[in-house]
Design an enzyme around this catalytic site. Structure first.
Site, PDB file in Angstrom:
ATOM      1  N   ASP A  98       9.052  -7.401   3.431  1.00 24.32           N
ATOM      2  CA  ASP A  98       7.797  -7.619   4.158  1.00 24.32           C
ATOM      3  C   ASP A  98       8.145  -8.053   5.580  1.00 24.32           C
ATOM      4  OD1 ASP A  98       5.446  -8.565   5.248  1.00 24.32           O
ATOM      5  OD2 ASP A  98       4.797  -9.591   3.420  1.00 24.32           O
ATOM      6  N   VAL A  99       7.820  -7.223   6.565  1.00 25.74           N
ATOM      7  CA  VAL A  99       8.249  -7.508   7.945  1.00 25.74           C
ATOM      8  C   VAL A  99       7.496  -8.680   8.579  1.00 25.74           C
ATOM      9  CG1 VAL A  99       9.052  -5.165   8.382  1.00 25.74           C
ATOM     10  CG2 VAL A  99       6.693  -5.775   8.995  1.00 25.74           C
ATOM     11  N   GLY A 107      11.619  -8.874  18.377  1.00 31.40           N
ATOM     12  CA  GLY A 107      12.813  -9.725  18.473  1.00 31.40           C
ATOM     13  C   GLY A 107      14.057  -8.956  18.054  1.00 31.40           C
ATOM     14  N   TYR A 145      -7.956  -6.026  11.394  1.00 28.31           N
ATOM     15  CA  TYR A 145      -7.080  -4.896  11.759  1.00 28.31           C
ATOM     16  C   TYR A 145      -7.127  -4.670  13.270  1.00 28.31           C
ATOM     17  CZ  TYR A 145      -5.202  -0.075  11.627  1.00 28.31           C
ATOM     18  OH  TYR A 145      -4.465   1.072  11.810  1.00 28.31           O
ATOM     19  N   ASN A 187       8.440 -10.153  14.987  1.00 26.62           N
ATOM     20  CA  ASN A 187       9.771 -10.097  14.375  1.00 26.62           C
ATOM     21  C   ASN A 187      10.523  -8.838  14.804  1.00 26.62           C
ATOM     22  OD1 ASN A 187       9.423 -12.491  12.960  1.00 26.62           O
ATOM     23  ND2 ASN A 187       8.556 -11.470  11.170  1.00 26.62           N
ATOM     24  N   THR A 213       0.834  -1.206   0.000  1.00 29.38           N
ATOM     25  CA  THR A 213       0.000   0.000   0.000  1.00 29.38           C
ATOM     26  C   THR A 213       0.868   1.254   0.000  1.00 29.38           C
ATOM     27  OG1 THR A 213      -0.177  -0.016   2.408  1.00 29.38           O
ATOM     28  CG2 THR A 213      -1.936  -1.116   1.183  1.00 29.38           C
ATOM     29  N   ARG A 226     -10.608   5.964   2.421  1.00 29.75           N
ATOM     30  CA  ARG A 226     -10.907   6.750   3.608  1.00 29.75           C
ATOM     31  C   ARG A 226     -11.615   8.050   3.221  1.00 29.75           C
ATOM     32  NH1 ARG A 226      -5.862   5.889   7.503  1.00 29.75           N
ATOM     33  NH2 ARG A 226      -4.690   5.950   5.561  1.00 29.75           N
ATOM     34  N   LYS A 276      -4.059  -5.263  15.936  1.00 25.80           N
ATOM     35  CA  LYS A 276      -3.502  -4.149  16.713  1.00 25.80           C
ATOM     36  C   LYS A 276      -3.624  -4.414  18.218  1.00 25.80           C
ATOM     37  CE  LYS A 276      -2.119  -1.322  13.431  1.00 25.80           C
ATOM     38  NZ  LYS A 276      -0.714  -0.909  13.303  1.00 25.80           N
ATOM     39  N   LYS A 298      14.953  -6.446  20.722  1.00 24.80           N
ATOM     40  CA  LYS A 298      15.606  -7.123  21.860  1.00 24.80           C
ATOM     41  C   LYS A 298      17.076  -7.400  21.523  1.00 24.80           C
ATOM     42  CE  LYS A 298      14.966 -11.468  24.389  1.00 24.80           C
ATOM     43  NZ  LYS A 298      15.204 -12.653  23.535  1.00 24.80           N
TER      44      LYS A 298
HETATM   45  N1  UDP Z   1     -17.184   7.496   4.863  1.00 24.15           N
HETATM   46  C1  UDP Z   1     -18.153   8.104   4.065  1.00 24.15           C
HETATM   47  N2  UDP Z   1     -17.931   8.159   2.703  1.00 24.15           N
HETATM   48  C2  UDP Z   1     -16.824   7.669   2.104  1.00 24.15           C
HETATM   49  C3  UDP Z   1     -15.836   7.055   2.924  1.00 24.15           C
HETATM   50  C4  UDP Z   1     -16.059   6.986   4.299  1.00 24.15           C
HETATM   51  O1  UDP Z   1     -19.181   8.575   4.548  1.00 24.15           O
HETATM   52  O2  UDP Z   1     -16.709   7.751   0.860  1.00 24.15           O
HETATM   53  C5  UDP Z   1     -17.425   7.430   6.312  1.00 24.15           C
HETATM   54  C6  UDP Z   1     -17.211   6.057   6.943  1.00 24.15           C
HETATM   55  O3  UDP Z   1     -18.383   5.274   6.857  1.00 24.15           O
HETATM   56  C7  UDP Z   1     -16.868   6.439   8.370  1.00 24.15           C
HETATM   57  C8  UDP Z   1     -16.144   7.781   8.226  1.00 24.15           C
HETATM   58  O4  UDP Z   1     -16.486   8.268   6.934  1.00 24.15           O
HETATM   59  O5  UDP Z   1     -18.027   6.627   9.145  1.00 24.15           O
HETATM   60  C9  UDP Z   1     -14.635   7.664   8.334  1.00 24.15           C
HETATM   61  O6  UDP Z   1     -14.235   6.625   7.490  1.00 24.15           O
HETATM   62  P1  UDP Z   1     -12.721   6.269   7.229  1.00 24.15           P
HETATM   63  O7  UDP Z   1     -12.705   5.059   6.365  1.00 24.15           O
HETATM   64  O8  UDP Z   1     -12.004   7.480   6.743  1.00 24.15           O
HETATM   65  O9  UDP Z   1     -12.085   5.970   8.649  1.00 24.15           O
HETATM   66  P2  UDP Z   1     -12.545   5.076   9.908  1.00 24.15           P
HETATM   67  O10 UDP Z   1     -13.952   4.572   9.698  1.00 24.15           O
HETATM   68  O11 UDP Z   1     -11.557   3.981   9.971  1.00 24.15           O
HETATM   69  O12 UDP Z   1     -12.465   6.030  11.008  1.00 24.15           O
END
Ligand code: UDP
Length: 330
Positions: free
Chosen positions: A59-60, A105, A148, A102, A38, A189, A152, A108
């Protein structure tokens, strides 16, 4: 000569590349590592000519080797957006778990201090608002985000175990929604989605009714918080984010105003397990690190929009910018 040496994983990604810049600026020798799934070399190509920078295409999730001394490790390799988790769920789980193991490690063996990139996603769809570090979270382990979120959470547990049982010096940052230049246009996002739509002359897609909230932090503020945390003596998780909370519907209106687009908002279904509210409680960061965000959303969005405007037509209209396909076939 005697520069401190730092390994940054995910170096070609959004946050990793900004970290590389900061550590170079502070006079470190920086070893960047990325598998480029990515990440994008364009984000760090300006560093390649510098004798204090080297890059490892690796790739870690597989054994990590670095020659010579290491003083610090920052683990920022991971897919980081919901559409990525859906496409590469196993890799997402592996980089958070096996990759972290990894690197711990390695820390350390080298007696290095290690900072891991954790996330507000450890709080899931939170029942406590705003989110403090003491909240244990509300995560669905088998939902689309589970790969994810659980990686985490495991990462934090593994890191604390190395700290407690092996005495490795560790730091944990819980990162809330962050934005700025070098975000991937098509990572799904909300900010790159909206700005990309505005630049292409498409309607802005709000998921659900737009009443869900997020709190967006400008990347320079986040990097500064991480830098301070690394050099603090605090080994427990610290939230870093901007508490300025906004609904996604209002955010879409802000982007429409910023870009001057004459497109409208259209509504699409809310993805499963999409958190309804998110805002960091940053009391700890304020007290322990003397940190708080300085860049307000209007300023940060303007800088970010200016960055997206520099993308070429081809970049703007190409739907995929990563190497998933090649990787998945391997
Ligand atoms: N979202 C949206 N339209 C888009 C992409 C995301 O309304 O085209 C909304 C998504 O459903 C979420 C918020 O925006 O409620 C933030 O989404 P993002 O994927 O950026 O981050 P995350 O959900 O991981 O905080």
């Amino acid at each position: 000569m005697d520069k401190k040496r730092v390994l940054i994983t995910g170096a070609a990604g959004f946050l990793g590349s900004h970290l590389c810049d900061r550590f170079m600026k502070e006079g470190f020798y920086v070893i960047g590592m990325d598998n480029l799934i990515t990440g994008n070399l364009k984000n760090i190509e300006h560093l390649f000519a510098d004798k204090n920078f080297e890059f490892h295409h690796h790739d870690v999730s597989n054994f990590v080797h670095v020659s010579g001394e290491l003083d610090y490790i920052l683990h920022f390799a991971s897919p980081a957006s919901p559409i990525d988790y859906l496409k590469i769920p196993i890799q997402t789980l592996k980089v958070g778990s096996l990759g972290t193991h990894n690197l711990l490690g390695l820390a350390k063996a080298k007696k290095a201090r290690m900072l891991i990139a954790s996330t507000s996603e450890v709080y899931g769809d939170p029942m406590v608002h705003p989110q403090t570090e003491s909240y244990y979270g509300n995560v669905n382990p088998i939902g689309p985000r589970g790969v994810y979120d659980e990686a985490k959470r495991f990462q934090e547990a593994m890191t604390m175990a190395y700290h407690t049982y092996h005495g490795v010096e560790t730091r944990i940052v819980r990162i809330f929604n962050t934005y700025g230049p070098r975000m991937r246009l098509n990572d799904g996002r909300v900010l790159p989605a909206f700005i990309g739509q505005a630049l292409r002359g498409e309607d802005l897609t709000v998921f659900g009714d737009g009443s869900q909230t997020r709190s967006f932090c400008y990347v320079d503020d986040l990097i500064d918080g991480i830098y301070r945390l690394l050099f603090s003596d605090y080994a427990y998780p610290v939230n870093i984010g901007n508490p300025d909370e906004i609904t996604i519907g209002e955010f879409a209106e802000e982007i429409i105003k910023l870009t001057g687009t004459d497109q409208k908002v259209i509504y699409e279904p809310l993805p499963k397990d999409d958190p309804m509210q998110r805002r960091p409680d940053i009391t700890k960061a304020q007290e322990i690190l003397g940190w708080e965000p300085k860049v307000n959303r209007a300023e940060g969005l303007k800088i970010t929009y200016d960055y997206f405007k520099t993308l070429t037509e081809e970049e703007l209209f190409t739907k995929e910018h990563n190497t998933f396909d090649g990787y998945i076939k391997k």
